[in-house]
Enzyme design. Structure first.
Site, PDB file in Angstrom:
ATOM      1  N   GLY A   1      -4.823   4.890   4.230  1.00 36.24           N
ATOM      2  CA  GLY A   1      -4.411   4.119   5.390  1.00 36.24           C
ATOM      3  C   GLY A   1      -5.589   3.583   6.173  1.00 36.24           C
TER       4      GLY A   1
ATOM      5  N   LYS B   1       0.861  -1.180   0.000  1.00 35.72           N
ATOM      6  CA  LYS B   1       0.000   0.000   0.000  1.00 35.72           C
ATOM      7  C   LYS B   1       0.898   1.230   0.000  1.00 35.72           C
ATOM      8  CE  LYS B   1      -1.480   3.008   2.643  1.00 35.72           C
ATOM      9  NZ  LYS B   1      -1.571   4.173   1.722  1.00 35.72           N
TER      10      LYS B   1
ATOM     11  N   CYS C   1      13.106  11.728   7.638  1.00 42.55           N
ATOM     12  CA  CYS C   1      12.962  11.363   9.048  1.00 42.55           C
ATOM     13  C   CYS C   1      14.303  11.341   9.770  1.00 42.55           C
ATOM     14  CB  CYS C   1      12.274  10.008   9.171  1.00 42.55           C
ATOM     15  SG  CYS C   1      13.040   8.703   8.190  1.00 42.55           S
TER      16      CYS C   1
ATOM     17  N   VAL D   1      -7.312   0.505   3.028  1.00 41.56           N
ATOM     18  CA  VAL D   1      -6.379  -0.548   2.630  1.00 41.56           C
ATOM     19  C   VAL D   1      -5.374  -0.832   3.738  1.00 41.56           C
ATOM     20  CG1 VAL D   1      -4.607  -1.213   0.961  1.00 41.56           C
ATOM     21  CG2 VAL D   1      -6.650   0.004   0.181  1.00 41.56           C
TER      22      VAL D   1
ATOM     23  N   GLU E   1       9.460   1.887  10.973  1.00 39.76           N
ATOM     24  CA  GLU E   1      10.492   2.931  10.862  1.00 39.76           C
ATOM     25  C   GLU E   1       9.755   4.253  10.919  1.00 39.76           C
ATOM     26  OE1 GLU E   1      12.288   5.881   9.727  1.00 39.76           O
ATOM     27  OE2 GLU E   1      12.419   5.019   7.709  1.00 39.76           O
TER      28      GLU E   1
ATOM     29  N   GLU F   1       8.899  16.932  15.205  1.00 35.89           N
ATOM     30  CA  GLU F   1       9.402  16.673  13.861  1.00 35.89           C
ATOM     31  C   GLU F   1       8.690  17.606  12.884  1.00 35.89           C
ATOM     32  OE1 GLU F   1      10.554  12.821  11.179  1.00 35.89           O
ATOM     33  OE2 GLU F   1       8.582  12.822  12.107  1.00 35.89           O
TER      34      GLU F   1
END
Length: 476
Positions: free
Chosen positions: A202, A169, A278, A205, A244, A378
């Site tokens: 998200g 996906k 990231c 699927v 991750e 972040e």
């Protein structure tokens, strides 16, 4: 205008049962360039069923057979390198100077998995026990928009090497890139059902992949918030997860480093991938008494980096992927100003002449304190926070004062000293003196930055179950 109307299940491009359309928008102009029809839960179930049916035969393939498949996938991607790079430029806003390299990295991931496969001992012995590594089963792969090609191939390469079948996906924002990459998969002649690709949200699927009992493992890259949701959703079926997630990576410059090299490198590290990485070193820690020197070097570096149209060969920073993400970055820049950080360069709004797209001014803050929003959250844009320290102990304490633990950077004229500090940093990857990433080595995070490791042998091992067999000769 490119309208993508099919998904890939059981070795064929098919029309999804889902009917919702996702607009594809050029981040340079904010103009609609196409659309992609999104699959739904039923499409995900069909893909999972195909992967489940293909697993028994595929899990019994030989090392050589799977190595050949990985080689064919690599070759198919390289044969479409120009089309893949153009899609990355148009849909994501990747600068031209970086786009081709990203496609090459995607292809290289498959060769790295091939080499890991060829080196790995699937059967070995401990005392009287035979230890066998077996593929975990059907694997759900969920990837983000900021590195679509490389994220898919890193996870896919590990799965194929291990003998797992997959349902991918990808991000619904990467429709063009996904289509070209799926065409490469189709051209590689992989057995039907081994690789399935379902565009979708998200919540639909992705949700089906996380809760469906026929999926044995989910490998996800994305935000820490969504990673936590996936981990919760997989508890009932006891799926294996590799996550991750986010990062707020520290970059520590020691007093004995060459600042003329270390500071420009630190700025470029933070701003890589248009700041949407990231593992970017977004918190720069420098000796307090050298702050003015650092500010001058950092400002000069940022202001020398061309922000412009990603199609132009000398552009270093392109646009942010979506208007929503652009607004999020603007929120953090405004927060930095309101909370009292010193604006060294950049700031709110668009660069002059680039008002039509999602372009962000490369922004650097100094005199940032650990409690400020820009030092904790972040941002996922070209925004660097400079903090100061008096002692190395203070630098390490501040570096570790975060929920994240993905990457870290250290610069020092004394390599032994840098390695000592690296052992004290809570992060999955530490790069010293501008060293690059070793793509065969394990990659992943501590704390809220994730679970498990990817790339090379470690990535493949995450897709394997371990079985111990002991036996005795009854006639003995």
């Amino acid at each position: 205008m490119r309208n993508i109307t099919q998904i890939y299940i059981n070795g064929k491009f098919v029309t999804p049962q889902g009917t919702e359309r996702q607009k594809l928008v050029d981040p340079t102009t904010r103009e609609v360039i196409g659309s992609v029809v999104l699959g739904n839960e039923e499409d995900a179930k069909l893909a999972i069923t195909a992967a489940k049916a293909a697993f028994p035969a595929f899990s019994k393939t030989t090392v050589q057979e799977r190595a050949d498949m990985l080689q064919r996938l690599n070759d198919a991607i390289l044969s479409k390198i120009d089309e893949l790079a153009e899609a990355n430029i148009l849909e994501y806003g990747a600068p031209r100077m970086a786009a081709t390299g990203r496609v090459q990295l995607a292809a290289m991931n498959l060769i790295i998995s091939k080499e890991a496969l060829e080196q790995y001992e699937f059967v070995h012995y401990i005392g009287k026990a035979k230890i066998v590594s077996e593929p975990v089963g059907v694997m759900g792969i969920i990837t983000p928009w900021n590195a679509s090609y490389s994220q898919i191939t890193a996870k896919l390469g590990a799965a194929i090497a291990a003998g797992c079948t997959v349902v991918i996906k990808p991000s619904e924002l990467s429709g063009l890139q996904t289509q070209f990459l799926t065409e490469c998969i189709d051209a590689a002649g992989i057995p039907a059902g081994v690789i399935n690709v379902v565009n979708g949200l998200g919540s639909t699927v992705g949700g089906e992949l996380t809760r469906n009992k026929d999926v044995a493992m989910v490998n996800f890259t994305g935000s820490t918030r969504v990673g936590k949701e996936i981990r919760r959703a997989t508890v009932d079926s006891m799926k294996r997860v590799t996550l991750e997630l986010g990062g707020k990576s520290p970059n520590i410059i020691l007093d004995d480093a060459d600042f003329s090299k270390a500071i420009p490198a630190a700025v470029k590290s933070c701003f890589s991938n248009n700041g949407q990485a990231c593992v970017a070193g977004t918190r720069l820690f420098v000796p307090e008494h050298r702050l003015e020197e650092v500010k001058q070097l950092a400002r000069a570096t940022a202001e020398s980096m061309k922000v412009g149209l990603p199609s132009e060969s000398d552009t270093v920073l392109g646009p942010i992927v979506t208007e929503k993400q652009y607004n999020q970055v603007q929120y953090f820049i405004k927060a930095g100003i309101q909370e009292g950080a010193e604006l060294v360069t950049g700031g709110e709004g668009h660069p002059v002449g680039l008002e039509q797209g999602n372009f962000v001014k490369p922004t650097i803050f100094a005199n940032v304190t650990p409690d400020m929003t820009i030092a904790k959250e972040e941002i996922f844009g070209p925004v660097l926070s400079i903090l100061t320290f008096k002692t190395e102990e203070e630098a390490i304490e501040m570096a570790n004062n975060t929920d994240y633990g993905l990457g870290a950077y250290i610069s020092s004229g004394n390599l032994e000293r840098a390695n000592e500090l690296a052992s004290l940093i809570q992060a999955g990857v530490v790069l010293i003196n501008g060293a690059g990433f070793e793509m065969k080595a394990p990659f992943g995070g501590f704390k809220h930055s994730g679970i498990g490791r990817e790339y090379g042998i470690h990535g493949m091992k995450d897709c394997l179950e371990t079985k111990t067999i002991t036996g005795f000769d009854l006639l003995a």
